[in-house]
Design a protein around this motif. Structure first.
Motif, PDB file in Angstrom:
ATOM      1  N   LEU A 199      -5.795 -11.780  -1.818  1.00 56.96           N
ATOM      2  CA  LEU A 199      -7.193 -11.783  -1.397  1.00 56.96           C
ATOM      3  C   LEU A 199      -7.551 -10.421  -0.818  1.00 56.96           C
ATOM      4  N   ARG A 200      -8.672  -9.873  -1.282  1.00 56.16           N
ATOM      5  CA  ARG A 200      -9.109  -8.554  -0.832  1.00 56.16           C
ATOM      6  C   ARG A 200     -10.453  -8.665  -0.117  1.00 56.16           C
ATOM      7  N   PRO A 201     -10.753  -7.717   0.772  1.00 56.37           N
ATOM      8  CA  PRO A 201     -12.063  -7.734   1.441  1.00 56.37           C
ATOM      9  C   PRO A 201     -13.176  -7.337   0.479  1.00 56.37           C
ATOM     10  N   GLN A 202     -14.409  -7.615   0.887  1.00 53.65           N
ATOM     11  CA  GLN A 202     -15.562  -7.229   0.084  1.00 53.65           C
ATOM     12  C   GLN A 202     -15.541  -5.716  -0.147  1.00 53.65           C
ATOM     13  N   PRO A 203     -15.782  -5.260  -1.385  1.00 53.10           N
ATOM     14  CA  PRO A 203     -15.681  -3.815  -1.668  1.00 53.10           C
ATOM     15  C   PRO A 203     -16.673  -2.973  -0.880  1.00 53.10           C
ATOM     16  N   MET A 204     -17.819  -3.559  -0.478  1.00 55.17           N
ATOM     17  CA  MET A 204     -18.821  -2.797   0.260  1.00 55.17           C
ATOM     18  C   MET A 204     -18.611  -2.868   1.769  1.00 55.17           C
ATOM     19  N   ALA A 205     -17.618  -3.652   2.207  1.00 56.52           N
ATOM     20  CA  ALA A 205     -17.396  -3.800   3.645  1.00 56.52           C
ATOM     21  C   ALA A 205     -16.826  -2.513   4.230  1.00 56.52           C
ATOM     22  N   VAL A 206     -17.326  -2.136   5.399  1.00 56.73           N
ATOM     23  CA  VAL A 206     -16.811  -0.970   6.119  1.00 56.73           C
ATOM     24  C   VAL A 206     -15.664  -1.449   7.002  1.00 56.73           C
ATOM     25  N   LEU A 207     -14.467  -0.953   6.727  1.00 57.62           N
ATOM     26  CA  LEU A 207     -13.281  -1.379   7.464  1.00 57.62           C
ATOM     27  C   LEU A 207     -12.808  -0.222   8.336  1.00 57.62           C
ATOM     28  N   PRO A 208     -13.038  -0.302   9.633  1.00 54.81           N
ATOM     29  CA  PRO A 208     -12.640   0.809  10.510  1.00 54.81           C
ATOM     30  C   PRO A 208     -11.132   0.903  10.633  1.00 54.81           C
ATOM     31  N   GLU A 209     -10.684   2.051  11.066  1.00 60.56           N
ATOM     32  CA  GLU A 209      -9.262   2.231  11.319  1.00 60.56           C
ATOM     33  C   GLU A 209      -8.816   1.252  12.412  1.00 60.56           C
ATOM     34  N   ALA A 210      -7.731   0.550  12.128  1.00 62.02           N
ATOM     35  CA  ALA A 210      -7.216  -0.426  13.089  1.00 62.02           C
ATOM     36  C   ALA A 210      -5.711  -0.236  13.190  1.00 62.02           C
ATOM     37  N   PRO A 211      -5.238   0.502  14.188  1.00 60.98           N
ATOM     38  CA  PRO A 211      -3.799   0.733  14.327  1.00 60.98           C
ATOM     39  C   PRO A 211      -3.037  -0.590  14.403  1.00 60.98           C
ATOM     40  N   GLY A 212      -1.971  -0.660  13.633  1.00 58.46           N
ATOM     41  CA  GLY A 212      -1.143  -1.856  13.649  1.00 58.46           C
ATOM     42  C   GLY A 212      -1.593  -2.942  12.700  1.00 58.46           C
ATOM     43  N   LEU A 213      -2.697  -2.718  11.951  1.00 60.28           N
ATOM     44  CA  LEU A 213      -3.212  -3.739  11.041  1.00 60.28           C
ATOM     45  C   LEU A 213      -3.343  -3.179   9.627  1.00 60.28           C
ATOM     46  N   ILE A 214      -3.095  -4.038   8.637  1.00 57.83           N
ATOM     47  CA  ILE A 214      -3.339  -3.706   7.233  1.00 57.83           C
ATOM     48  C   ILE A 214      -4.649  -4.373   6.852  1.00 57.83           C
ATOM     49  N   GLN A 215      -5.675  -3.587   6.599  1.00 60.67           N
ATOM     50  CA  GLN A 215      -6.999  -4.141   6.331  1.00 60.67           C
ATOM     51  C   GLN A 215      -7.140  -4.646   4.899  1.00 60.67           C
ATOM     52  N   ASP A 216      -6.498  -3.983   3.946  1.00 60.54           N
ATOM     53  CA  ASP A 216      -6.534  -4.420   2.546  1.00 60.54           C
ATOM     54  C   ASP A 216      -5.093  -4.635   2.100  1.00 60.54           C
ATOM     55  N   GLU A 217      -4.694  -5.897   1.991  1.00 61.63           N
ATOM     56  CA  GLU A 217      -3.292  -6.213   1.711  1.00 61.63           C
ATOM     57  C   GLU A 217      -2.860  -5.820   0.303  1.00 61.63           C
ATOM     58  N   TRP A 218      -3.810  -5.571  -0.573  1.00 65.39           N
ATOM     59  CA  TRP A 218      -3.448  -5.163  -1.922  1.00 65.39           C
ATOM     60  C   TRP A 218      -2.714  -3.825  -1.917  1.00 65.39           C
ATOM     61  N   ASP A 219      -2.960  -2.996  -0.902  1.00 61.64           N
ATOM     62  CA  ASP A 219      -2.285  -1.701  -0.823  1.00 61.64           C
ATOM     63  C   ASP A 219      -0.768  -1.860  -0.825  1.00 61.64           C
ATOM     64  N   GLY A 220      -0.270  -2.890  -0.145  1.00 58.29           N
ATOM     65  CA  GLY A 220       1.170  -3.129  -0.136  1.00 58.29           C
ATOM     66  C   GLY A 220       1.606  -4.115  -1.196  1.00 58.29           C
ATOM     67  N   ALA A 221       0.773  -5.140  -1.449  1.00 55.76           N
ATOM     68  CA  ALA A 221       1.154  -6.186  -2.403  1.00 55.76           C
ATOM     69  C   ALA A 221       1.334  -5.632  -3.814  1.00 55.76           C
ATOM     70  N   ARG A 222       0.545  -4.636  -4.191  1.00 57.37           N
ATOM     71  CA  ARG A 222       0.620  -4.117  -5.560  1.00 57.37           C
ATOM     72  C   ARG A 222       1.932  -3.394  -5.840  1.00 57.37           C
ATOM     73  N   LEU A 223       2.701  -3.062  -4.797  1.00 57.14           N
ATOM     74  CA  LEU A 223       3.980  -2.386  -5.003  1.00 57.14           C
ATOM     75  C   LEU A 223       5.067  -3.344  -5.478  1.00 57.14           C
ATOM     76  N   VAL A 224       4.851  -4.651  -5.328  1.00 58.04           N
ATOM     77  CA  VAL A 224       5.901  -5.624  -5.632  1.00 58.04           C
ATOM     78  C   VAL A 224       6.007  -5.960  -7.118  1.00 58.04           C
ATOM     79  N   PRO A 225       4.906  -6.284  -7.831  1.00 55.56           N
ATOM     80  CA  PRO A 225       5.035  -6.713  -9.237  1.00 55.56           C
ATOM     81  C   PRO A 225       5.767  -5.748 -10.159  1.00 55.56           C
TER      82      PRO A 225
END
Length: 638
Positions: free
Chosen positions: A285-311
Motif C-alpha cells: 500500500l502506497r500513499p496518495q501520489p499528490m500527498a505532501v509527506l514531510p521528513e519524519a526521522p525514524g519513519l518510512i513514509q512510502d514502504e514501496w521504497d524498501g518493499a521493491r527490493l525484495v521481489p
C-alpha cells in the motif's frame, strides 16, 4: 467462512426458528445446515453462491453419541490430530473437531492449532460447549438470558434477533477511546452481548454458564539451547511450518502483504521459497501520489521504497503496489465501508477497511491472503525493554553493553536509558508521578477524547494505565499485554472479515511460534544494542541487506493528514450530530475535539510532530468514530 449460530433454551417453546433464521439471513448469508430438536437450534451459514435459488439447508449430521457440532475455520495441525484420533489422513477439520470434543470435551481445544470456532450440543446431557482459537482468528459472541443462550459468529446477527436487548456500555466505549478495552476481555460495547476471549471456551447447561481458559501466554516458560545458532534454526523451522500450513493447495493463486519491515517480508519470502515455482503475488500500500509527506526521522513514509527490493531475489514473486482510494461521504452511508454496527472503528479511515488488497485478491482469484500481522508479538520482538529488567536486577554490565551498542547506531545513550531502562523499571505509580513532575498529564488526557468524568472513573480502576505487573520481567509483562490486546482487537473488529472475499491468515501468530518466542532468553532479541536480533538472523540471506538492516518504522497510513484535511467540513458536521446524543456527551470530550479541528495545522509538517499528530489521530479520529457509532446505534441519521 462459515457463520455459526446457536439458540439454546432451558425448555421447549423458547426457540423461534423463523426469527433466528431471519437474523442469520440479515447478515447476507445463506443457511446451509441446521439442527432443531425443540431445545436447541443450530444453524451454519455461508456466502451465497452464483445460483439465484438458495440451496435447501441440510440437517447437521449427529455423532455416535447424538451430539451435533458446528465448526468454522481451519486446523493447521490436522494431520497430527487425525493420527491421534485414529482418523484417516485428509479428514476434514470439522470432523476432527467433532470427534475430539466428543472424546475429550473441554480438554480438546488445547491440542488444536488454527483459526477456529466450534460449537457442540449434546442433547442427552442438555449441554453446550463452545471454544475459539488462541490468537483471535475466529470469533464467537453470546447473549445469556434467563430462558437460554444465543451464540453467533457476528454481533450483527445477535443484534438482528428480537430476543437480544439493545444498549451500549459507556465504560467499554470509554476504554475503546484509549485502546484499553482488552482489560475487560469478555465484554463488548453492547451491554447484552459478551464475547469469548482468545484461548477460552464456555459451557452452558440448564441456565448455568461457565467460562474456562485452555491457553494463555506463559512468562515462566524457559527454552535454552547450548549453541546460539540452534535458536535461529528452531525459529526458522517454526516460521516455515507456520507459513506452510497456511498455504492454499497446489498452485492456487496466493496474495501476500509486503511492506518494508521484517514481519511481512518474513512471511512473503518464506511463502515464495515454499511455493517455488508457483507464483506468489504481493501487495504494498502506497500513499496518495499528490500527498505532501514531510521528513519524519525514524519513519518510512512510502514502504514501496524498501518493499521493491525484495521481489528481485525471488523470480516467482509478482509485486503489486497500489494506492488506497480516497474516502468519500458515500463510504459513511448505510452499507458503506465505514458504516459499522458491531464495534467502533479504531481510526477515522482504517487501513483494514479501505486497503485495496481485497479487490486485488478478487481480481487474482486468490482465496487466501497472508499477512505479517503479529510479528512484533513473536519473531520480531525488538527486546529493548530487557534493559529495564537489567536495571531492576542490577545486571549493570549487560545494560552498559546494550547502551553502548545503541550509541553505535546513533541513538542517545541518555534517552535510551531513560526511555527503555529507568522509567519502565519504576512501579506504575512512580512512573505516573514522574510524568506529573514533568508537567505532562496522563496519556488518556493527553491523547484521547475521553470525557474527563468518565476518564477519572476508569483511571481509579487502573484501566487506563500501562500493562499490569504479572511477572518479575517488565519485558515479559509488556509482551503478554500486547498479545492480549492484539488478539482482543482482532475479535472486536472481526466484522470486516465477512466483507473480505479471501481468508486472511497470519502465520506469525501461530501459537507454536508465539509460545516458542516467549520462552527464549532476552538476549535473543536485544544483543549488544541490536534490536530484533532473532528476526534479523533468521532472515539473513533471505532479504536484501538494506531491508535486513533497516531500523526505521514503516507507516502504511502516511498520508493520513491529507485524508483528514479534505474531510474537515464533514468532521465538524459529525460533532454537531454527536452533541445531540446524551451518551456521546457522557463518553466524549466533544469540546476538545471541536477545538482540535478548529486549530487545524496549516500543512503536514507541523501536523507530523508527535504532540500534534497523536491527538489528531486519537482524539479527533477515534473520537469521531466512537461518537458516530453511538448516534447511529441510537437511531440517528446515517
Amino acid at each position: 467462512m462459515n457463520l455459526l449460530f446457536a439458540h439454546i433454551g432451558r425448555d421447549h417453546g423458547v426457540i423461534d426458528g423463523r426469527r433466528s433464521a431471519a437474523a442469520v439471513s440479515a447478515s447476507g448469508l445463506i443457511i446451509r445446515r441446521h439442527h432443531d430438536d425443540g431445545i436447541a437450534l443450530l444453524l451454519q451459514a455461508g456466502a451465497a453462491g452464483p445460483s439465484s435459488r438458495p440451496p435447501r439447508p441440510l440437517p447437521c449430521r449427529p455423532g455416535p453419541d447424538g451430539s451435533v457440532t458446528l465448526f468454522d475455520g481451519a486446523l493447521y495441525n490436522a494431520a497430527e490430530l487425525a493420527a491421534t484420533l485414529d482418523h484417516p489422513a485428509g479428514t476434514e477439520a470439522a470432523a476432527l473437531a467433532a470427534t475430539a470434543l466428543a472424546r475429550q470435551g473441554e480438554a480438546a481445544p488445547a491440542a488444536w492449532v488454527g483459526d477456529f470456532a466450534a460449537i457442540r450440543w449434546h442433547p442427552a446431557r442438555r449441554e453446550l460447549i463452545a471454544a475459539i482459537d488462541q490468537m483471535g482468528g475466529r470469533p464467537l459472541f453470546y447473549c445469556c438470558r434467563p430462558d437460554g443462550i444465543l451464540l453467533a459468529s457476528r454481533i450483527d446477527t445477535l443484534l438482528a434477533h428480537p430476543a437480544v436487548p439493545r444498549g451500549l456500555d459507556p465504560e467499554i466505549l470509554g476504554l475503546t477511546l484509549v485502546a484499553a478495552a482488552h482489560r475487560r476481555p469478555n465484554r463488548t460495547v453492547h451491554t447484552a452481548i459478551d464475547m469469548l476471549p482468545p484461548g477460552h471456551g464456555l459451557t452452558w447447561s440448564d441456565g448455568r454458564l461457565r467460562l474456562w481458559r485452555y491457553w494463555q501466554p506463559d512468562p515462566t516458560r524457559r527454552i535454552r539451547f547450548r549453541r546460539d545458532d540452534e535458536y535461529v534454526e528452531a525459529a526458522r523451522h517454526l516460521l516455515e511450518q507456520a507459513v506452510a500450513c497456511r498455504l492454499p493447495a497446489g498452485d492456487e493463486p496466493l496474495l501476500c502483504h509486503l511492506t518494508a519491515g521484517l514481519d511481512s517480508t518474513a512471511v512473503a519470502t518464506t511463502a515464495a521459497r515454499l511455493r517455488d515455482p508457483a507464483p506468489l503475488h504481493t501487495v504494498t500500500l502506497r500513499p496518495q501520489p499528490m500527498a505532501v509527506l514531510p521528513e519524519a526521522p525514524g519513519l518510512i513514509q512510502d514502504e514501496w521504497d524498501g518493499a521493491r527490493l525484495v521481489p528481485p531475489l525471488y523470480p516467482n514473486m509478482v509485486p503489486h503496489h497500489l494506492v488506497a482510494p480516497v474516502p468519500t461521504e458515500a463510504d459513511e452511508d448505510p452499507g458503506g465501508r465505514f458504516h459499522r454496527r458491531d464495534w467502533p472503528m479504531s481510526w477515522l479511515f482504517s487501513d483494514g477497511l479501505y486497503h485495496p488488497a481485497p479487490d486485488l485478491a478478487r481480481d487474482l482469484g486468490a482465496r487466501v491472503v497472508l499477512t505479517g500481522e503479529g510479528g512484533n508479538l513473536s519473531l520480531s520482538w525488538d527486546g529493548r525493554l530487557a534493559m529495564a529488567d537489567q536495571l531492576r536486577h542490577l545486571r549493570l554490565r549487560g545494560l552498559a553493553t546494550n547502551l553502548a551498542g545503541r550509541a553505535r547506531q546513533g541513538k542517545s545513550p541518555l534517552r535510551e536509558f531513560l526511555g527503555w531502562a529507568l522509567l519502565p523499571a519504576l512501579p506504575p505509580e512512580l512512573r505516573l508521578a514522574v510524568k506529573r513532575l514533568r508537567g505532562r498529564p496522563e496519556l488518556w488526557r493527553e491523547r484521547s477524547a475521553l470525557a474527563p468524568s468518565l476518564g477519572e472513573r476508569l483511571a481509579e480502576g487502573r484501566l487506563t494505565r500501562h500493562a499490569p505487573r504479572r511477572s518479575a520481567s517488565r519485558d515479559a509483562d509488556m509482551r503478554i499485554e500486547l498479545i492480549e490486546k492484539n488478539t482482543f482487537l482482532k475479535l472486536a473488529h472481526s466484522g470486516h472479515m465477512w466483507a473480505d472475499p479471501a481468508d486472511r491468515r497470519h502465520p506469525l501468530t501461530d501459537v507454536r511460534l508465539v509460545d516458542f518466542c516467549l520462552g527464549l532468553p532476552a538476549e535473543q532479541y536485544l544483543n549488544r544494542g541490536r534490536d530484533r536480533w532473532l528476526a534479523r538472523r533468521v532472515l539473513a540471506g533471505r532479504l536484501p541487506q538494506a531491508v535486513l538492516d533497516e531500523r526505521r518504522t514503516g507507516r502504511e497510513n502516511a498520508d493520513w493528514f491529507q485524508r483528514m484535511t479534505i474531510r474537515r467540513d464533514w468532521m465538524m458536521a459529525e460533532i454537531e450530530r454527536c452533541e445531540a446524543s446524551p451518551l456521546a456527551r457522557e463518553v466524549l470530550d466533544l469540546p476538545r475535539i471541536r477545538r482540535l479541528i478548529e486549530a487545524w495545522p496549516a500543512d503536514a509538517t507541523p501536523a507530523s510532530r508527535p504532540e500534534t499528530m497523536l491527538p489528531l489521530l486519537h482524539a479527533v479520529g477515534r473520537g469521531l468514530r466512537v461518537g458516530q457509532f453511538i448516534y447511529r446505534a441510537e437511531g440517528g441519521n446515517g
